[in-house]
Design a protein around this motif. Structure first.
Motif, PDB file in Angstrom:
ATOM      1  N   GLN A 167       0.723  -1.100  -0.090  1.00 35.38           N
ATOM      2  CA  GLN A 167       0.088  -0.086   0.002  1.00 35.38           C
ATOM      3  C   GLN A 167       0.844   1.381   0.083  1.00 35.38           C
ATOM      4  N   ARG A 168       1.831   1.291   1.115  1.00 36.77           N
ATOM      5  CA  ARG A 168       2.688   2.337   0.813  1.00 36.77           C
ATOM      6  C   ARG A 168       3.514   2.572  -0.425  1.00 36.77           C
ATOM      7  N   PHE A 169       4.065   1.436  -0.814  1.00 36.99           N
ATOM      8  CA  PHE A 169       4.828   1.606  -1.801  1.00 36.99           C
ATOM      9  C   PHE A 169       4.157   2.063  -3.173  1.00 36.99           C
ATOM     10  N   GLY A 170       2.869   1.694  -3.306  1.00 37.35           N
ATOM     11  CA  GLY A 170       2.118   2.537  -4.379  1.00 37.35           C
ATOM     12  C   GLY A 170       1.958   3.799  -4.107  1.00 37.35           C
ATOM     13  N   LEU A 171       1.703   4.407  -3.017  1.00 34.96           N
ATOM     14  CA  LEU A 171       1.601   5.764  -2.626  1.00 34.96           C
ATOM     15  C   LEU A 171       3.017   6.535  -3.369  1.00 34.96           C
ATOM     16  N   HIS A 172       4.143   5.836  -3.141  1.00 33.38           N
ATOM     17  CA  HIS A 172       5.393   6.487  -3.469  1.00 33.38           C
ATOM     18  C   HIS A 172       5.870   6.385  -4.534  1.00 33.38           C
ATOM     19  N   PHE A 173       5.578   4.873  -5.219  1.00 35.38           N
ATOM     20  CA  PHE A 173       6.148   4.726  -6.351  1.00 35.38           C
ATOM     21  C   PHE A 173       5.469   4.249  -7.574  1.00 35.38           C
ATOM     22  N   GLY A 174       4.069   4.211  -7.264  1.00 36.12           N
ATOM     23  CA  GLY A 174       3.155   3.699  -8.113  1.00 36.12           C
ATOM     24  C   GLY A 174       2.869   2.269  -8.390  1.00 36.12           C
ATOM     25  N   ARG A 175       3.874   1.597  -9.152  1.00 32.46           N
ATOM     26  CA  ARG A 175       3.670   0.127  -9.340  1.00 32.46           C
ATOM     27  C   ARG A 175       4.026  -0.653  -8.107  1.00 32.46           C
ATOM     28  N   VAL A 176       3.477  -1.600  -7.916  1.00 36.17           N
ATOM     29  CA  VAL A 176       3.759  -2.517  -6.644  1.00 36.17           C
ATOM     30  C   VAL A 176       4.472  -3.913  -7.319  1.00 36.17           C
ATOM     31  N   PRO A 177       5.710  -4.193  -7.193  1.00 34.27           N
ATOM     32  CA  PRO A 177       6.050  -5.488  -7.456  1.00 34.27           C
ATOM     33  C   PRO A 177       5.766  -6.661  -6.912  1.00 34.27           C
ATOM     34  N   HIS A 208      12.985  -2.393   0.841  1.00 36.13           N
ATOM     35  CA  HIS A 208      14.136  -2.564   0.237  1.00 36.13           C
ATOM     36  C   HIS A 208      14.066  -3.374  -0.899  1.00 36.13           C
ATOM     37  N   ALA A 209      13.459  -4.638  -0.574  1.00 33.25           N
ATOM     38  CA  ALA A 209      13.470  -5.674  -1.811  1.00 33.25           C
ATOM     39  C   ALA A 209      12.628  -5.109  -2.857  1.00 33.25           C
ATOM     40  N   MET A 210      11.259  -4.379  -2.653  1.00 30.73           N
ATOM     41  CA  MET A 210      10.576  -3.857  -3.781  1.00 30.73           C
ATOM     42  C   MET A 210      11.072  -2.838  -4.628  1.00 30.73           C
ATOM     43  N   TYR A 211      11.983  -1.989  -3.936  1.00 32.98           N
ATOM     44  CA  TYR A 211      12.513  -0.873  -4.551  1.00 32.98           C
ATOM     45  C   TYR A 211      13.483  -1.670  -5.572  1.00 32.98           C
ATOM     46  N   ARG A 212      14.440  -2.435  -4.891  1.00 31.15           N
ATOM     47  CA  ARG A 212      15.737  -3.153  -5.928  1.00 31.15           C
ATOM     48  C   ARG A 212      14.651  -3.673  -6.982  1.00 31.15           C
ATOM     49  N   ALA A 213      13.668  -4.484  -6.718  1.00 33.04           N
ATOM     50  CA  ALA A 213      13.047  -5.020  -7.909  1.00 33.04           C
ATOM     51  C   ALA A 213      12.481  -4.117  -9.211  1.00 33.04           C
ATOM     52  N   ILE A 214      11.899  -3.069  -8.575  1.00 34.92           N
ATOM     53  CA  ILE A 214      11.566  -2.182  -9.696  1.00 34.92           C
ATOM     54  C   ILE A 214      12.594  -1.393 -10.310  1.00 34.92           C
TER      55      ILE A 214
END
Length: 335
Positions: A64-74, A149-155
């Motif tokens: 939910q938070r990752f979508g707020l700041h980075f749009g797509r969620v892996p 961290h993992a989501m950021y790296r994946a995107i």
């Protein structure tokens, strides 16, 4: 305690496009852990159903938070295990169409390693018991942080694997890599990071780097002294290291997390774009530096075209928002 207005924005929950459909737990002979729980944004593995549900909750909350700041969620896997090799976890994820795998510790193992680390640090039983009593709350924070961290790296950096030996996380500046993870944490945990930064800024101002130095600084865990301390601490077979720090024993460690979070909030508020880290991260993933991005695209996002001008804005913003909270509260209605 006053915190920046935009910090409140970071607590909002938004739709990330998740639906009831999502990855399904695959039927395999050797799963990463005995129990699997499928969630819209990934698979949660653990030794027990309770732990797997905890991991699934962390995936959902971070998404939910990752979508707020980075749009797509892996979509990935969070695996609570003390023995699974991260490389094997990554291979499992790729084999099943997942974008990342993050291995972390089950609650009991984390508690045991924490106790060992505190004993090695010479803490008495009363302090150990007090710290362990807060372990459940900290587990939730840590899981979301590590998933971030993992989501950021994946995107942005799907083909890189960070380690303490080569670099802290991804090819992104360490403050940006850390900010992406801290933004996944609960508001209460973020507030503690901000409080640590403010304490250091008020009582040890010379330890706080200016913006120009900070955006190029390495994470404090990369220091030789801290690396040695980590090496002496407990380590799981899956590669998770643990140590205990007290006070300001390692230069910059107590303020780095708060300054990383503040940097992200400053950029979002100054640009007026809560997803400003997206274009910055995309440019860095393409080989640009943060300074080069400012020169080419900063103006289009309401930011200056160079670090010197951004430093000036940062200094003024920091004075209002953090160093002079009464003024900041009056300017923004107070919190």
């Amino acid at each position: 305690m006053h915190v920046p207005h935009l910090f409140l924005l970071a607590t909002l929950l938004v739709s990330t496009g998740a639906t009831a459909s999502g990855p399904q737990c695959p039927a395999v002979e050797a799963p990463p852990a005995p129990v699997c729980v499928a969630a819209p944004h990934g698979l949660a593995y653990a030794d027990s159903e309770r732990e797997a549900n905890v991991a699934a909750g962390a995936l959902g909350e971070a998404a939910q938070r990752f979508g707020l700041h980075f749009g797509r969620v892996p979509v990935g896997a969070l695996i609570l295990s003390t023995s699974l090799d991260p490389t094997a976890a990554r291979d499992f994820a790729r084999a099943h169409g997942l974008e990342y795998a993050q291995v972390w510790l089950p609650t009991r193992a984390k508690r045991s390693m924490t106790e060992r680390a505190m004993r090695q640090a010479g803490m008495d039983r009363a302090r150990i018991n007090q710290a362990l009593s807060r372990a459940a709350e900290q587990d939730a924070v840590t899981l979301r942080h590590e998933v971030g961290h993992a989501m950021y790296r994946a995107i942005y950096f799907p083909d890189t694997e960070g380690s303490l030996q080569d670099r802290y996380g991804t090819p992104a500046p360490d403050w940006l890599d850390e900010a992406a993870a801290i933004l996944m944490e609960q508001p209460e945990a973020q507030a503690r990071h901000l409080a640590s930064f403010m304490d250091a800024a008020k009582h040890r101002p010379r330890t706080i780097p200016g913006l120009i130095d900070f955006v190029e600084a390495e994470h404090p865990v990369r220091s030789a002294a801290l690396a040695r301390a980590l090496a002496r601490g407990p380590r799981s077979e899956s590669g998770v290291q643990m140590m205990v720090t007290t006070g300001n024993g390692f230069a910059g460690l107590d303020s780095f997390y708060g300054q990383s979070l503040l940097m992200a909030l400053f950029l979002a508020e100054t640009s007026g774009d809560p997803r400003i880290l997206m274009p910055i991260s995309s440019a860095i993933a393409g080989g640009a530096t943060f300074e080069q991005w400012l020169a080419s695209d900063g103006g289009r996002h309401g930011l200056p075209g160079g670090l010197l001008a951004l430093q000036s804005l940062w200094d003024s913003w920091l004075q209002v928002q953090v160093m002079n909270p009464d003024r900041g509260a009056n300017a923004e209605g107070g919190t």
